[in-house]
Enzyme design. Structure first.
Site, PDB file in Angstrom:
ATOM      1  N   MET A   1      32.454 -29.252 -47.645  1.00  0.00           N
ATOM      2  CA  MET A   1      33.135 -29.594 -48.832  1.00  0.00           C
ATOM      3  C   MET A   1      33.271 -28.181 -49.936  1.00  0.00           C
ATOM      4  O   MET A   1      31.279 -27.521 -49.978  1.00  0.00           O
ATOM      5  CB  MET A   1      32.595 -30.372 -49.137  1.00  0.00           C
ATOM      6  CG  MET A   1      33.322 -31.509 -48.444  1.00  0.00           C
ATOM      7  SD  MET A   1      33.007 -33.327 -48.697  1.00  0.00           S
ATOM      8  CE  MET A   1      32.517 -33.617 -47.874  1.00  0.00           C
TER       9      MET A   1
ATOM     10  N   TYR B   1      13.224 -47.329 -11.724  1.00  0.00           N
ATOM     11  CA  TYR B   1      13.964 -46.088 -12.205  1.00  0.00           C
ATOM     12  C   TYR B   1      15.131 -45.610 -12.434  1.00  0.00           C
ATOM     13  O   TYR B   1      15.925 -46.792 -12.078  1.00  0.00           O
ATOM     14  CB  TYR B   1      13.524 -45.339 -10.715  1.00  0.00           C
ATOM     15  CG  TYR B   1      13.830 -45.475  -9.964  1.00  0.00           C
ATOM     16  CD1 TYR B   1      15.391 -44.831  -9.491  1.00  0.00           C
ATOM     17  CD2 TYR B   1      13.723 -46.556  -9.311  1.00  0.00           C
ATOM     18  CE1 TYR B   1      16.203 -44.818  -8.043  1.00  0.00           C
ATOM     19  CE2 TYR B   1      14.439 -46.838  -7.625  1.00  0.00           C
ATOM     20  CZ  TYR B   1      15.984 -46.067  -7.093  1.00  0.00           C
ATOM     21  OH  TYR B   1      16.690 -46.155  -6.049  1.00  0.00           O
TER      22      TYR B   1
ATOM     23  N   HIS C   1      28.110 -19.430 -41.689  1.00  0.00           N
ATOM     24  CA  HIS C   1      28.537 -20.271 -41.649  1.00  0.00           C
ATOM     25  C   HIS C   1      28.656 -20.699 -39.457  1.00  0.00           C
ATOM     26  O   HIS C   1      28.432 -21.187 -38.487  1.00  0.00           O
ATOM     27  CB  HIS C   1      30.334 -19.926 -41.578  1.00  0.00           C
ATOM     28  CG  HIS C   1      31.057 -21.093 -40.870  1.00  0.00           C
ATOM     29  ND1 HIS C   1      31.863 -21.382 -39.378  1.00  0.00           N
ATOM     30  CD2 HIS C   1      31.263 -22.386 -41.603  1.00  0.00           C
ATOM     31  CE1 HIS C   1      32.493 -22.825 -39.576  1.00  0.00           C
ATOM     32  NE2 HIS C   1      31.438 -23.545 -40.940  1.00  0.00           N
TER      33      HIS C   1
ATOM     34  N   ARG D   1      22.715 -37.863  -0.945  1.00  0.00           N
ATOM     35  CA  ARG D   1      23.937 -38.870  -0.013  1.00  0.00           C
ATOM     36  C   ARG D   1      24.542 -37.424   1.126  1.00  0.00           C
ATOM     37  O   ARG D   1      24.633 -36.698   1.055  1.00  0.00           O
ATOM     38  CB  ARG D   1      25.333 -37.579  -0.884  1.00  0.00           C
ATOM     39  CG  ARG D   1      25.707 -38.581  -2.251  1.00  0.00           C
ATOM     40  CD  ARG D   1      26.689 -38.001  -3.340  1.00  0.00           C
ATOM     41  NE  ARG D   1      26.603 -38.051  -4.231  1.00  0.00           N
ATOM     42  CZ  ARG D   1      25.594 -37.163  -5.413  1.00  0.00           C
ATOM     43  NH1 ARG D   1      24.730 -36.171  -5.290  1.00  0.00           N
ATOM     44  NH2 ARG D   1      25.641 -37.811  -6.380  1.00  0.00           N
TER      45      ARG D   1
ATOM     46  N   GLY E   1      25.155 -48.557  -8.062  1.00  0.00           N
ATOM     47  CA  GLY E   1      26.458 -47.895  -8.069  1.00  0.00           C
ATOM     48  C   GLY E   1      27.306 -47.681  -9.293  1.00  0.00           C
ATOM     49  O   GLY E   1      28.010 -48.102  -8.936  1.00  0.00           O
ATOM     50  N   THR E   2      26.804 -46.564 -10.734  1.00  0.00           N
ATOM     51  CA  THR E   2      27.829 -47.387 -11.131  1.00  0.00           C
ATOM     52  C   THR E   2      29.019 -46.048 -11.710  1.00  0.00           C
ATOM     53  O   THR E   2      30.069 -46.758 -12.152  1.00  0.00           O
ATOM     54  CB  THR E   2      26.963 -47.686 -12.494  1.00  0.00           C
ATOM     55  OG1 THR E   2      26.439 -46.143 -12.646  1.00  0.00           O
ATOM     56  CG2 THR E   2      25.905 -48.482 -12.748  1.00  0.00           C
ATOM     57  N   ASN E   3      29.146 -46.010 -10.437  1.00  0.00           N
ATOM     58  CA  ASN E   3      30.403 -45.045 -10.544  1.00  0.00           C
ATOM     59  C   ASN E   3      31.463 -45.731  -9.691  1.00  0.00           C
ATOM     60  O   ASN E   3      32.417 -45.765 -10.565  1.00  0.00           O
ATOM     61  CB  ASN E   3      30.745 -43.292  -9.610  1.00  0.00           C
ATOM     62  CG  ASN E   3      29.446 -42.599 -10.323  1.00  0.00           C
ATOM     63  OD1 ASN E   3      28.636 -42.348 -11.444  1.00  0.00           O
ATOM     64  ND2 ASN E   3      28.800 -41.681  -9.494  1.00  0.00           N
ATOM     65  N   ASP E   4      31.117 -46.033  -8.428  1.00  0.00           N
ATOM     66  CA  ASP E   4      31.836 -47.193  -8.087  1.00  0.00           C
ATOM     67  C   ASP E   4      31.712 -48.532  -8.832  1.00  0.00           C
ATOM     68  O   ASP E   4      33.385 -49.014  -8.855  1.00  0.00           O
ATOM     69  CB  ASP E   4      31.416 -47.519  -7.057  1.00  0.00           C
ATOM     70  CG  ASP E   4      32.090 -46.656  -5.792  1.00  0.00           C
ATOM     71  OD1 ASP E   4      33.428 -46.445  -5.800  1.00  0.00           O
ATOM     72  OD2 ASP E   4      32.097 -45.937  -4.831  1.00  0.00           O
TER      73      ASP E   4
ATOM     74  N   GLY F   1      29.145 -26.381 -44.586  1.00  0.00           N
ATOM     75  CA  GLY F   1      30.633 -25.749 -45.130  1.00  0.00           C
ATOM     76  C   GLY F   1      32.054 -26.673 -45.346  1.00  0.00           C
ATOM     77  O   GLY F   1      33.294 -25.582 -45.791  1.00  0.00           O
TER      78      GLY F   1
ATOM     79  N   LYS G   1      22.237 -34.172 -49.716  1.00  0.00           N
ATOM     80  CA  LYS G   1      21.736 -33.745 -51.728  1.00  0.00           C
ATOM     81  C   LYS G   1      21.209 -34.154 -52.441  1.00  0.00           C
ATOM     82  O   LYS G   1      20.118 -33.904 -52.840  1.00  0.00           O
ATOM     83  CB  LYS G   1      23.124 -32.495 -52.150  1.00  0.00           C
ATOM     84  CG  LYS G   1      23.094 -31.245 -52.463  1.00  0.00           C
ATOM     85  CD  LYS G   1      23.703 -30.347 -52.312  1.00  0.00           C
ATOM     86  CE  LYS G   1      24.621 -30.332 -51.401  1.00  0.00           C
ATOM     87  NZ  LYS G   1      25.587 -29.450 -51.264  1.00  0.00           N
TER      88      LYS G   1
ATOM     89  N   ARG H   1      28.823 -30.218 -57.192  1.00  0.00           N
ATOM     90  CA  ARG H   1      28.478 -30.099 -55.841  1.00  0.00           C
ATOM     91  C   ARG H   1      28.418 -31.199 -55.100  1.00  0.00           C
ATOM     92  O   ARG H   1      28.665 -32.547 -55.570  1.00  0.00           O
ATOM     93  CB  ARG H   1      26.522 -29.896 -55.494  1.00  0.00           C
ATOM     94  CG  ARG H   1      26.428 -28.444 -56.568  1.00  0.00           C
ATOM     95  CD  ARG H   1      25.488 -28.346 -56.783  1.00  0.00           C
ATOM     96  NE  ARG H   1      24.992 -28.089 -55.599  1.00  0.00           N
ATOM     97  CZ  ARG H   1      23.077 -27.815 -55.157  1.00  0.00           C
ATOM     98  NH1 ARG H   1      21.953 -27.824 -55.347  1.00  0.00           N
ATOM     99  NH2 ARG H   1      22.982 -27.160 -53.540  1.00  0.00           N
TER     100      ARG H   1
ATOM    101  N   ARG I   1      16.131 -29.556 -47.426  1.00  0.00           N
ATOM    102  CA  ARG I   1      16.895 -30.635 -46.305  1.00  0.00           C
ATOM    103  C   ARG I   1      16.327 -30.410 -44.838  1.00  0.00           C
ATOM    104  O   ARG I   1      16.174 -29.280 -44.621  1.00  0.00           O
ATOM    105  CB  ARG I   1      17.992 -30.842 -46.305  1.00  0.00           C
ATOM    106  CG  ARG I   1      18.426 -29.354 -45.838  1.00  0.00           C
ATOM    107  CD  ARG I   1      20.539 -29.483 -45.421  1.00  0.00           C
ATOM    108  NE  ARG I   1      20.842 -27.909 -45.471  1.00  0.00           N
ATOM    109  CZ  ARG I   1      22.012 -27.596 -45.728  1.00  0.00           C
ATOM    110  NH1 ARG I   1      23.000 -28.274 -46.279  1.00  0.00           N
ATOM    111  NH2 ARG I   1      22.340 -26.217 -45.881  1.00  0.00           N
TER     112      ARG I   1
ATOM    113  N   CYS J   1      22.010 -45.441  -9.538  1.00  0.00           N
ATOM    114  CA  CYS J   1      22.010 -44.197  -8.941  1.00  0.00           C
ATOM    115  C   CYS J   1      23.315 -43.190  -9.685  1.00  0.00           C
ATOM    116  O   CYS J   1      23.917 -42.237  -9.050  1.00  0.00           O
ATOM    117  CB  CYS J   1      21.561 -43.797  -7.314  1.00  0.00           C
ATOM    118  SG  CYS J   1      23.050 -44.327  -7.163  1.00  0.00           S
TER     119      CYS J   1
ATOM    120  N   SER K   1      20.378 -50.731  -6.102  1.00  0.00           N
ATOM    121  CA  SER K   1      20.342 -49.066  -6.597  1.00  0.00           C
ATOM    122  C   SER K   1      21.581 -49.658  -6.980  1.00  0.00           C
ATOM    123  O   SER K   1      22.411 -49.625  -6.008  1.00  0.00           O
ATOM    124  CB  SER K   1      20.082 -47.912  -5.564  1.00  0.00           C
ATOM    125  OG  SER K   1      20.685 -46.467  -6.764  1.00  0.00           O
TER     126      SER K   1
END
Ligand code: ADP
Ligand code: MG
Ligand code: MG
Length: 882
Positions: free
Chosen positions: A104, A850, A455, A561, A765-768, A102, A23, A93, A337, A830, A763
């Site tokens: 402050m 990719y 708000h 899959r 497999g970043t989950n496992d 909202g 501000k 202010r 702003r 993937c 590829s």
């Protein structure tokens, strides 16, 4: 030299945000642009931090510096702060570095006391105005600086209006307000056991400290956490000379956007109130007027405002959110702003600004937060159901979207119900910052009061959450937990639907359908694709998902899959037959029944994808996932297969694993039963050959999961190749194909140089890989990961945001080792992380070819890649330099 903690508005500029707050920096910028900004000064964020170091007290040098700036403001306006006849009044202010709506509160009319209120009445010849200002000041000061509950004052005001039999604040006369001032001072004294402070300097000191303290109030903390704002930034305090919108019929106050923040339309959008002050407009006390009507009642002021808005847009090169006050026909700008907007508006504005020549395409691309595209991709109401739906009422279309859920009347109940998995709608008279957590959890928000800048509206738009505000026909009884509207009564737990695009409220649930993507979305995404230099594929297991992903711009499939294809009613009996087979012969027979179905699956997916690359992963999960667990189901299965209960149950027991994610799955299945992968390979190649005959040139990519050693890969691969060669022979034709592997077992990443010699592609497999690198399973980690996040051990769940340090290091090794032994190695990801912006950026830096993600995340990934490409040009990073 002592450090400077206070800056006159004429001493700063917009680039000093971190010191002056958002501000303050913008007030300074506007002052220097020559706009009519009431003079004042800013106490810096560094002062806020020092305030905490000084055990929350204001030190002498700071007070001296403030006094100097008061004097210079007095000189500019030719008024004195503690003057009793014609007092200079201030607003105090807060101003954090990032705008926190909202969070402050502002104190207005500071400096008034019992004597100067009389002086003000005389000098302005407006007693009503003077006492109106004083009663507002006492209330705000008590509420904001001294934490006296607002409701005491609000009740006193209501009582007064009732006593006088009037509806609006503005209908009270000067005597009423004078009386109210007396009442307010009594409330103050009762609540705090001390008199309302009369010394303006004492008032100012308290107010400044209150702003500093508010930096650490719980609401501000929640907001900061939600928006990842660093709590060590501190807030600045702006002390600004007052201008008055409450001086009568040629005065007023308002807020406006230079363009429509819901749609992006290039037209002033906002509201104002005549004879009002400060937050009256957003508090929903009186219904504000639309900004366009100002054109009729004060044409010159309107024109000046319009040209100011344009000037600021050109200066900041962005849509602006302005606050203004008109004092006796003269316009003052109190704030500007960059305006918060919906994703739709952000896109439209960015595209328009490029067309207007204000910004470049690349700047437009950098302005859109990738995750915000979510809001555009997500469903709208099913039109058929919509036609039949029963309308309850209509409110303002405060924030677009479509939402259905059970109604709850306070934030806690919403949070509670959402935790149980219910879809909820938060229904409030009007929202306040205390409701934030409820607003986060709810599907949508409905308020009975408040306008487009209330708000609820502002916060909902920021969150991208559907919101209908100001539904004036809807009576919300928060204590009884009911909604009354005409002759309908809804109770807690009843379902409603909200259309945030037009403000309609419906009784009951309405299903949602996919959005139509065109117009500026299309234009914008075409720019994204022009810039982008890494491909985006999708994870899709069905032709339907694949088609959706293509609409969203996917350039191929990074993961199909195959197990999901087996889980339907027709097929699972054959799959079970295969699993329960006692001999290889039996198993081959069962597989032979599955093969034509698989072939057709692949044929259909290729048909949708045409010649785009498609990576198909061979069977991955542990076999027991296909078997029943309930006694009744086992009995049925036994009957179906002509086996005894015991025989089937034994197999189920045999297949049971203590730790199935680390068990007999992935390519390990094919080491035991090579015929499974052979069948799948045959189906893939046959489907591709069929398309070849019909004129489509398909290059199958066959992916072998869970490889940990090159010998494992070679064994499985040789089986597959043998089968493929048989297919070629039988058909007297052939085609190009690739065989690659998933890199998910950490050992494979470490030994990537050996594996890459036998693989056409990797590829990730970043989950496992995340589960195995951290050593905790995704299914169980939920129980304790929250604790880790809270204690900042792992600040974010590694299943959502790629752990660049650990898992990322494994990827880095795999990329560089793999490329070393196979420079043609094609690389992708993937795992779920392929759709998460910071992880995508990391993959870009690694030099992957990719990323692949779920269909709905494809546009997000495309935009992230484009942004990363632009950044990499500027920051000169590309692939990891080894
Ligand atoms: P917020 O951050 O909540 O918007 P502001 O500091 O902008 O708080 O103040 C809220 C409102 O108070 C402003 O929009 C304006 O109407 C009023 N206000 C603030 N300062 C002044 C001033 N110097 N003169 C008149 N009104 C003011
Ligand atoms: Mg406020
Ligand atoms: Mg403001």
């Amino acid at each position: 030299m002592t450090k400077k903690y206070v800056y006159d508005f004429s001493e700063g500029n917009k680039d000093m945000r971190s010191l002056l707050g958002g501000k303050g920096a913008n007030l300074a910028e506007m002052t220097c642009l020559g706009l009519s900004v009431p003079p004042g000064f800013t106490i810096t964020t560094e002062a806020c931090n020092r305030y905490y170091e000084e055990n929350q007290s204001l030190w002498d040098e700071l007070l001296d510096e403030i006094n100097l700036h008061i004097s210079s403001t007095e000189e500019k306006l030719n008024k004195r702060f503690s003057d009793e006849d014609n007092p200079l009044l201030f607003s105090v202010r807060s101003g954090a570095v990032f705008s926190m709506p909202g969070m402050m509160d502002t104190i207005l009319n500071l400096g008034l006391n019992d004597k100067s209120v009389i002086g003000l009445a005389k000098s302005t010849e407006n007693k009503r105005f003077a006492y109106d200002s004083y009663r507002r000041f006492i209330q705000m000061f008590a509420d904001v600086a001294m934490e006296v509950p607002k409701v005491h004052f609000e009740t006193a005001l209501e009582n007064m209006k009732e006593k006088r039999n009037v509806e609006l604040d503005s209908d009270l006369n000067s005597e009423d307000l004078e009386e109210l001032v007396g009442t307010f001072k009594n409330i103050y004294k009762e609540e705090l056991n001390e008199e309302f402070p009369q010394d303006p300097l004492v008032q100012l000191k308290y107010a400044i400290e209150a702003v500093f303290r508010s930096w650490n109030n719980p609401r501000a903390e929640i907001y900061r956490k939600l928006h990842n704002i660093d709590s060590s930034l501190g807030t600045a305090v702006n002390v600004q000379s007052m201008v008055f919108g409450n001086m009568g019929d040629t005065s007023g106050t308002g807020v406006a956007f230079s363009r429509n923040p819901a749609t992006g339309e290039n037209k002033l959008f906002g509201e104002y109130l005549i004879n009002a002050q400060g937050e009256d407009v957003v508090a929903g006390i009186r219904t504000p007027e639309h900004i366009s009507t100002l054109h009729e009642i004060m044409p010159e002021v309107y024109d000046e405002f319009l040209s100011t808005a344009n000037k600021l847009e050109h200066h900041y090169k962005d849509m602006q959110d302005l606050e203004f006050t008109i004092e006796n026909g003269k316009l003052f700008i109190l704030q500007t702003r960059s305006g918060k907007r919906t994703a739709q508006a952000a896109l439209n504005v960015a595209v328009d600004l490029v067309k207007e020549g204000l910004i470049t395409k690349e700047e437009a691309i950098m302005r859109i937060e990738p995750n915000s595209l979510n809001q555009l991709l997500h469903p709208t109401f099913d039109t058929e159901q919509l036609e039949k739906a029963e309308i309850l009422s209509k409110g303002l279309a405060a924030s677009p979207g479509a939402a259905s859920g059970k109604i709850y009347f306070n934030a806690e109940d919403v949070v509670e119900a959402s935790k149980k998995g219910e879809k909820t709608i938060l229904v409030r008279q009007e929202t306040s910052p205390e409701d934030i957590e409820g607003m986060i959890s709810a599907q949508g928000i409905l308020t009975a009061r408040g306008g487009m800048t209330s708000h609820a509206a502002v916060v909902a738009r920021g969150m991208g959450k559907c919101c209908v505000a100001g539904a004036s026909e809807v009576m919300v009884d928060e204590s009884q937990k009911i909604v009354r509207c005409k002759d309908v009564i809804l109770k807690e737990g009843d379902t409603i639907s909200l259309n945030g695009n037009n403000g309609t409220i419906y009784i009951g649930n309405i299903d949602k359908v996919d959005p139509a993507l065109s117009g500026s979305f299309e234009t914008f995404m075409s720019w994204v694709d022009e810039v982008r230099d890494m491909k985006v594929r999708t994870n899709a297991d069905s032709p339907k998902d694949a088609a959706q992903a293509i609409k969203f711009g996917a350039e191929g499939i990074g993961l199909t899959r195959t197990e999901h294809m087996f889980f339907n009613e027709d097929r699972i009996p054959v799959v079970r037959e295969m699993i329960l087979s006692k001999t290889t012969e039996q198993r081959k027979n069962a597989l032979e029944k599955i093969r034509p179905m698989q072939e057709n699956d692949f044929y259909e997916i290729y048909k949708v994808m045409q010649e785009r690359p498609v990576t198909i992963r061979l069977l991955d999960p542990p076999l027991h996932e296909f078997l029943p667990t309930e006694k009744k189901d086992i009995e049925n299965l036994a009957k179906e297969m002509g086996l005894t209960y015991e025989e089937v149950n034994d197999t189920v027991r045999d297949l049971h694993e203590v730790n199935p994610m680390l068990g007999h799955r992935g390519c390990r299945l094919a080491v035991t039963y090579p015929e499974i992968y052979r069948m799948q390979a045959r189906a893939i190649i046959s489907a591709a050959l069929k398309h070849q005959k019909e004129g489509l040139n398909i290059v199958p990519e066959i992916m072998i999961p869970l490889v940990g050693d090159v010998k494992e890969l070679v064994y499985v691969k040789n089986e597959i190749i043998e089968e493929i060669n048989l297919v070629f022979e039988e058909n007297s034709s052939s085609l190009e194909y690739h065989i690659g592997t998933m890199i998910e077992v950490p050992r494979a990443a470490l030994l990537a140089d050996e594996i890459a010699k036998e693989a056409d592609f990797f590829s990730f497999g970043t989950n496992d890989m995340t589960q195995m690198a951290f050593g905790f399973s995704r299914d169980d980690a939920g129980k304790f990961l929250g604790e880790y996040e809270e204690k900042k051990i792992y600040p974010r769940s590694p299943f959502e945001t790629l752990d660049q340090k650990g898992v990322g290091k494994l990827m880095e090794i795999a990329v560089s080792e793999g490329k070393k032994s196979n420079d043609k190695l094609h690389l992708g990801i993937c795992g779920e992380h392929g759709g998460e912006p910071s992880s995508i950026e990391f993959c870009y830096k690694l030099g992957l070819d990719y990323v692949s993600c779920s269909p709905y995340r494809v546009p997000i990934a495309r935009l992230t890649v484009a942004q990363t490409t632009i950044k990499s040009k500027n920051e000169n990073y590309g692939h990891i330099d080894k």
